[in-house]
Write an enzyme that holds these catalytic residues in place. Structure first.
Site, mmCIF file in Angstrom:
data_model
loop_
_atom_site.group_PDB
_atom_site.id
_atom_site.type_symbol
_atom_site.label_atom_id
_atom_site.label_comp_id
_atom_site.label_asym_id
_atom_site.label_seq_id
_atom_site.Cartn_x
_atom_site.Cartn_y
_atom_site.Cartn_z
ATOM 1 N N GLY A 7 11.038 5.797 -1.895
ATOM 2 C CA GLY A 7 10.317 5.765 -3.164
ATOM 3 C C GLY A 7 9.416 6.988 -3.243
ATOM 4 N N GLY A 22 12.109 3.588 3.182
ATOM 5 C CA GLY A 22 11.750 3.551 1.761
ATOM 6 C C GLY A 22 11.786 4.943 1.163
ATOM 7 N N VAL A 74 17.551 -2.501 7.451
ATOM 8 C CA VAL A 74 16.751 -2.196 8.643
ATOM 9 C C VAL A 74 16.657 -3.445 9.512
ATOM 10 C CG1 VAL A 74 14.449 -1.526 9.463
ATOM 11 C CG2 VAL A 74 15.440 -0.375 7.467
ATOM 12 N N GLY A 130 -18.147 -6.154 -1.316
ATOM 13 C CA GLY A 130 -18.615 -7.114 -2.307
ATOM 14 C C GLY A 130 -17.758 -8.366 -2.277
ATOM 15 N N HIS A 150 6.031 32.105 -25.377
ATOM 16 C CA HIS A 150 7.133 32.722 -24.642
ATOM 17 C C HIS A 150 6.586 33.795 -23.715
ATOM 18 C CE1 HIS A 150 11.087 34.306 -23.712
ATOM 19 N NE2 HIS A 150 10.558 35.512 -23.865
ATOM 20 N N ASP A 200 -4.495 -1.340 -9.271
ATOM 21 C CA ASP A 200 -3.434 -1.800 -8.369
ATOM 22 C C ASP A 200 -3.512 -3.297 -8.061
ATOM 23 O OD1 ASP A 200 -2.640 0.829 -8.222
ATOM 24 O OD2 ASP A 200 -2.739 0.967 -6.026
HETATM 25 P P1 FAD Z 1 -7.964 1.918 -5.046
HETATM 26 O O1 FAD Z 1 -7.864 3.358 -5.290
HETATM 27 O O2 FAD Z 1 -7.186 1.351 -3.924
HETATM 28 O O3 FAD Z 1 -9.507 1.628 -4.830
HETATM 29 C C1 FAD Z 1 -9.975 0.380 -4.449
HETATM 30 C C2 FAD Z 1 -11.326 0.564 -3.764
HETATM 31 O O4 FAD Z 1 -11.955 -0.708 -3.638
HETATM 32 C C3 FAD Z 1 -11.237 1.137 -2.360
HETATM 33 O O5 FAD Z 1 -12.192 2.168 -2.193
HETATM 34 C C4 FAD Z 1 -11.573 -0.045 -1.457
HETATM 35 O O6 FAD Z 1 -12.235 0.327 -0.266
HETATM 36 C C5 FAD Z 1 -12.532 -0.803 -2.360
HETATM 37 N N1 FAD Z 1 -12.645 -2.240 -2.056
HETATM 38 C C6 FAD Z 1 -11.644 -3.132 -1.876
HETATM 39 N N2 FAD Z 1 -12.158 -4.374 -1.694
HETATM 40 C C7 FAD Z 1 -13.511 -4.233 -1.762
HETATM 41 C C8 FAD Z 1 -14.576 -5.126 -1.674
HETATM 42 N N3 FAD Z 1 -14.378 -6.446 -1.507
HETATM 43 N N4 FAD Z 1 -15.839 -4.651 -1.766
HETATM 44 C C9 FAD Z 1 -16.069 -3.326 -1.960
HETATM 45 N N5 FAD Z 1 -15.083 -2.424 -2.067
HETATM 46 C C10 FAD Z 1 -13.824 -2.885 -1.981
HETATM 47 N N6 FAD Z 1 -1.112 7.544 -8.098
HETATM 48 C C11 FAD Z 1 -1.004 8.502 -9.039
HETATM 49 O O7 FAD Z 1 -1.232 8.221 -10.219
HETATM 50 N N7 FAD Z 1 -0.668 9.781 -8.707
HETATM 51 C C12 FAD Z 1 -0.411 10.146 -7.429
HETATM 52 O O8 FAD Z 1 -0.111 11.306 -7.163
HETATM 53 C C13 FAD Z 1 -0.510 9.160 -6.422
HETATM 54 N N8 FAD Z 1 -0.268 9.473 -5.140
HETATM 55 C C14 FAD Z 1 -0.395 8.510 -4.189
HETATM 56 C C15 FAD Z 1 -0.097 8.854 -2.877
HETATM 57 C C16 FAD Z 1 -0.184 7.902 -1.880
HETATM 58 C C17 FAD Z 1 0.119 8.279 -0.463
HETATM 59 C C18 FAD Z 1 -0.602 6.577 -2.208
HETATM 60 C C19 FAD Z 1 -0.745 5.536 -1.148
HETATM 61 C C20 FAD Z 1 -0.886 6.229 -3.517
HETATM 62 C C21 FAD Z 1 -0.770 7.199 -4.520
HETATM 63 N N9 FAD Z 1 -1.008 6.885 -5.848
HETATM 64 C C22 FAD Z 1 -0.876 7.849 -6.808
HETATM 65 C C23 FAD Z 1 -1.413 5.538 -6.265
HETATM 66 C C24 FAD Z 1 -2.947 5.482 -6.484
HETATM 67 O O9 FAD Z 1 -3.592 5.881 -5.302
HETATM 68 C C25 FAD Z 1 -3.372 4.082 -6.873
HETATM 69 O O10 FAD Z 1 -2.604 3.637 -7.966
HETATM 70 C C26 FAD Z 1 -4.844 4.061 -7.252
HETATM 71 O O11 FAD Z 1 -5.641 4.499 -6.190
HETATM 72 C C27 FAD Z 1 -5.269 2.659 -7.670
HETATM 73 O O12 FAD Z 1 -6.620 2.674 -8.021
HETATM 74 P P2 FAD Z 1 -7.534 1.372 -7.879
HETATM 75 O O13 FAD Z 1 -8.874 1.785 -8.366
HETATM 76 O O14 FAD Z 1 -6.862 0.232 -8.501
HETATM 77 O O15 FAD Z 1 -7.584 1.052 -6.323
HETATM 78 P P1 NAI Z 2 7.881 2.589 -3.983
HETATM 79 O O1 NAI Z 2 7.938 1.279 -4.660
HETATM 80 O O2 NAI Z 2 7.785 3.825 -4.777
HETATM 81 O O3 NAI Z 2 9.161 2.754 -3.043
HETATM 82 C C1 NAI Z 2 9.477 1.839 -2.047
HETATM 83 C C2 NAI Z 2 10.940 2.014 -1.672
HETATM 84 O O4 NAI Z 2 11.173 1.282 -0.492
HETATM 85 C C3 NAI Z 2 11.889 1.497 -2.738
HETATM 86 O O5 NAI Z 2 12.873 2.466 -3.003
HETATM 87 C C4 NAI Z 2 12.473 0.239 -2.102
HETATM 88 O O6 NAI Z 2 13.788 -0.034 -2.511
HETATM 89 C C5 NAI Z 2 12.404 0.584 -0.633
HETATM 90 N N1 NAI Z 2 12.341 -0.567 0.263
HETATM 91 C C6 NAI Z 2 11.593 -1.689 0.124
HETATM 92 N N2 NAI Z 2 11.780 -2.508 1.179
HETATM 93 C C7 NAI Z 2 12.655 -1.890 2.004
HETATM 94 C C8 NAI Z 2 13.226 -2.233 3.256
HETATM 95 N N3 NAI Z 2 12.926 -3.361 3.877
HETATM 96 N N4 NAI Z 2 14.106 -1.366 3.811
HETATM 97 C C9 NAI Z 2 14.416 -0.187 3.202
HETATM 98 N N5 NAI Z 2 13.898 0.182 2.008
HETATM 99 C C10 NAI Z 2 13.021 -0.654 1.426
HETATM 100 O O7 NAI Z 2 6.665 2.453 -2.946
HETATM 101 P P2 NAI Z 2 5.908 3.546 -2.069
HETATM 102 O O8 NAI Z 2 6.687 4.782 -1.930
HETATM 103 O O9 NAI Z 2 5.459 2.806 -0.854
HETATM 104 O O10 NAI Z 2 4.634 3.853 -2.948
HETATM 105 C C11 NAI Z 2 3.804 2.797 -3.399
HETATM 106 C C12 NAI Z 2 3.274 3.074 -4.743
HETATM 107 O O11 NAI Z 2 2.252 4.071 -4.664
HETATM 108 C C13 NAI Z 2 4.291 3.676 -5.706
HETATM 109 O O12 NAI Z 2 5.070 2.683 -6.312
HETATM 110 C C14 NAI Z 2 3.418 4.337 -6.700
HETATM 111 O O13 NAI Z 2 2.986 3.375 -7.618
HETATM 112 C C15 NAI Z 2 2.240 4.810 -5.864
HETATM 113 N N6 NAI Z 2 2.410 6.245 -5.571
HETATM 114 C C16 NAI Z 2 2.428 7.117 -6.611
HETATM 115 C C17 NAI Z 2 2.605 8.466 -6.404
HETATM 116 C C18 NAI Z 2 2.672 9.368 -7.560
HETATM 117 O O14 NAI Z 2 2.347 8.944 -8.656
HETATM 118 N N7 NAI Z 2 3.088 10.620 -7.378
HETATM 119 C C19 NAI Z 2 2.742 9.008 -5.055
HETATM 120 C C20 NAI Z 2 2.765 7.994 -4.032
HETATM 121 C C21 NAI Z 2 2.581 6.679 -4.308
#
Ligand code: FAD
Ligand code: NAI
Length: 475
Positions: A192, A190, A247, A122, A454, A322
C-alpha cells in the site's frame, strides 16, 4: 475544582491541533492535550503525521531521491559525481531536525492562538455539570472540564498476529523511519502507501527490496491504467513486488527475519531479510481514553462511531481524523477538525469526501481525486476519458522525467469532471488544480479553455482535458 474550558481537544495531530486553533479563532477557551514525547521527553505535538508519518517520510524520500539523482541522472546533465556516498546517520539527523521544526511550529501556533497545551495523556473521568471531566496524566496530574470535547487520538500501525513490532528487525512505520544503516535485504508486507514509499526510500539507498502483497491486484484503489503504469516504473527501478501471496510463519531471529509465504502459484517460499517492515494498514487508537467511563460507542474495528458531522453518541463529544471512518489522511483529519470547530460555533462546517485528494510520494508520484474508470463502470456512469503522456510535455522533457500521464474522466453528457488521475513528476502538486476544478464542478472544457503557463507540467492537465473531447493539440 477542575480548570474549565469551552472546548477540550484530546490529541494534537493534524486533526486535533487544527481543531484547537480553529475553535480558538472562533472565540472559545480551548485546551489541547497531547502525549507524544520527543527524545528528551518533551512535548512533540503533530501526531503520527509530524513524528512518524507524512513529514519524516517525505524528508527521507527527498534525501534518497537526491542520492538516486546523483548516482543515476547527473551524468546526462554533464555533471560528474564520483564517490557519492550516503551518510545514513546524517540523513536521519536531518529528518529529525525537520520533525522538530514542525513540532516547535505547532507549539508556537497553539500559543499564538491562546490554546492551553497540556503534555500528557487525556482520559475521560466522567460527566460533570452538563459536560465532561478529562483527567490529564503528564509530569503532573490534573483534571480539566468542558462542555465540548473533540477526540483526535489517531491510529497505530496494525501488527500481524503473532509477530509483534520490536522496531529492531520487525518494523512499523516508526522503526522504518529511523534505521541506522541501509539493510542489505529489506522485506515489506503490504504494497500500500507505506510499503511503496518506504520501499522506495531504502531501495534508492541500495537495499534489495521485496514487497509481499496479499491481494492479486496492485494498488486496487487506484485507476487501473495509472496503477499499471506505476507498476511498470517500479519494476524498472528494481522494486520487487509479489502479488497474491499468503504470508505464513515469520521467524524473528538474531541475524534477521525469515518470512515463509505461499506465492500466487501456490508454491512455498522462504524469504530471508535483514529487516522486515509490516505495512498492512492502521488501527484507530482509543487506548487509554477510558471510553467506558462515559459510554462512548466504538465499532467492531475500534473506531469511534460518528455521523456525517463527526458527532459521537454522546452530546458535545465529537471525533475526527484516523480514529473515525474514512480515509486515514492528514488533510482529511484537518478538514474534519475545522468543520467540527465551526459546527460547535453554530456554523455549517463541511467536508466534501468526493474531492479529497490522494497522493503516493513515490517516483513517479501517483495522485488522484474523484472516481476511477473502474468505479464509474461499476456505478453505470457514462463517461468520456482523455489522457496526455508526459512524454509529449516540453517541461517534463527538460526536467528529464517523462514517465506517466494525466488522465481525466468526465461525464459523457454534462462534461463535468468526475475524476483526475496522475502518475508522473510533481503529481502531488498537479492534483490541486483538479481538486479546485471538481470542487467548483467544472467541466473538462473549462480546464481546456484555461490558459496554462508554458512550459509547465500543468499543460498536461489542459491537454488531458482537450483529449476528453478528442482534440489534444500536442499529442
Ligand atoms: P494522529 O496524527 O495520529 O495524532 C493523534 C495524536 O493524539 C498523537 O500525537 C497521539 O500521541 C495523541 N494521543 C492519542 N491518544 C491520546 C490521549 N489519550 N491523550 C493525549 N494524546 C493522545 N497522510 C497524508 O495525508 N499524507 C502523507 O503523506 C502521509 N504519510 C504518512 C506516512 C506514514 C509512514 C504514516 C504512518 C502515515 C501517513 N499519513 C499521511 C497518514 C497521517 O499521518 C494520518 O492520517 C494523520 O496523522 C491522522 O491525524 P490524526 O490527527 O487523526 O491522528
Ligand atoms: P494501506 O491500506 O495503504 O496498504 C496496506 C496493504 O497491505 C494493502 O495493499 C493490503 O492489501 C495489504 N495487506 C493487508 N494485510 C496483508 C497481509 N496479511 N499480507 C499481505 N498483504 C496484506 O496501509 P499502509 O500502507 O499501512 O498505510 C496506512 C495508511 O496510512 C494508508 O492507508 C494511508 O491512509 C496512510 N498513509 C498515507 C500516505 C500518503 O498519503 N502519502 C503515506 C503513508 C500512509
Amino acid at each position: 475544582m477542575s480548570k474549565q474550558f469551552d472546548v477540550v481537544v484530546i490529541g494534537g495531530g493534524p486533526g486535533g491541533y487544527i481543531a484547537a486553533i480553529r475553535a480558538a479563532q472562533l472565540g472559545f477557551q480551548v485546551a489541547c492535550i497531547d502525549e507524544w514525547k520527543n527524545a528528551a521527553g518533551g512535548p512533540a505535538p503533530g501526531g503520527t503525521c509530524t513524528n512518524v508519518g507524512c513529514i519524516p517520510s517525505k524528508a527521507l524520500l527527498q534525501s534518497s531521491e537526491h542520492f538516486d539523482h546523483a548516482n543515476h541522472h547527473f551524468a546526462e546533465h554533464g555533471i560528474s559525481a564520483t564517490g557519492v556516498k550516503m551518510d545514513v546517520a546524517q540523513m536521519i539527523a536531518r529528518k529529525d531536525t525537520v520533525v522538530k521544526q514542525n513540532n516547535d511550529g505547532i507549539l508556537y501556533l497553539l500559543k499564538k492562538n491562546k490554546v492551553t497545551f497540556f503534555h500528557g495523556r487525556g482520559s475521560f473521568a466522567g460527566q460533570a455539570e452538563g459536560g465532561y471531566t478529562i483527567h490529564v496524566a503528564g509530569k503532573t496530574e490534573e483534571a480539566i472540564s468542558a462542555k465540548q470535547v473533540i477526540i483526535a487520538t489517531g491510529s497505530n500501525a496494525r501488527a500481524l498476529p503473532g509477530t509483534p513490532f520490536d522496531e529492531v528487525n520487525v518494523l512499523s512505520n516508526d522503526g522504518a523511519l529511523r534505521l541506522g544503516a541501509v539493510p542489505k535485504k529489506l522485506a515489506l508486507i503490504g504494497s500500500g502507501v507505506i510499503g511503496l514509499e518506504m520501499g522506495s526510500v531504502w531501495r534508492r539507498l541500495g537495499a534489495e527490496v521485496t514487497i509481499l502483497e496479499g491481494l492479486p491486484t496492485f494498488l486496487g484503489a487506484v485507476d487501473e491504467q495509472i496503477a499499471k503504469e506505476a507498476k511498470k516504473a517500479f519494476d524498472k527501478q528494481g522494486l520487487k513486488i509479489e502479488l497474491g501471496v499468503k504470508v505464513g510463519e515469520i521467524v524473528n531471529g538474531k541475524k534477521g527475519v525469515t518470512v515463509h509465504y505461499t506465492n500466487a502459484k501456490g508454491e512455498a517460499v522462504k524469504l530471508d531479510a535483514d529487516k522486515l517492515i509490516i505495512s498492512i494498514g492502521r488501527v484507530p487508537n482509543t487506548i487509554g481514553l477510558n471510553t467506558e467511563a462515559v459510554g462512548l460507542q466504538l465499532d467492531e474495528r475500534g473506531a469511534i462511531v460518528v455521523d456525517a458531522d463527526c458527532k459521537t453518541n454522546l452530546p458535545g463529544v465529537w471525533a475526527v481524523g484516523d480514529v473515525v471512518r474514512g480515509p486515514m489522511l492528514a488533510h482529511k483529519a484537518e478538514e474534519e477538525g475545522v468543520a467540527v470547530a465551526e459546527r460547535i460555533a453554530g456554523q455549517h462546517g463541511h467536508v466534501n469526501f468526493n474531492t479529497i485528494p490522494w497522493v503516493i510520494y513515490t517516483s513517479p508520484e501517483i495522485a488522484w481525486v474523484g472516481r476511477t474508470e473502474q468505479q464509474l463502470k461499476a456505478d453505470g456512469v457514462a463517461y468520456k476519458a482523455g489522457s496526455f503522456p508526459f512524454l509529449a510535455n516540453g517541461r517534463a522533457r527538460a526536467l528529464g522525467d517523462t514517465t506517466g500521464m494525466v488522465k481525466m474522466l468526465a461525464d459523457a453528457t454534462t462534461d463535468e469532471i468526475l475524476g483526475v488521475h496522475i502518475v508522473g513528476p510533481q503529481a502531488s502538486e498537479l492534483i490541486a488544480e483538479a481538486v479546485v476544478a471538481m470542487e467548483f464542478r467544472a467541466s473538462a472544457e473549462d480546464i481546456a479553455r484555461i490558459c496554462h503557463a508554458h512550459p509547465s507540467l500543468s499543460e498536461s492537465t489542459k491537454e488531458a482535458a482537450l483529449a476528453v473531447d478528442k482534440r489534444s493539440l500536442n499529442f
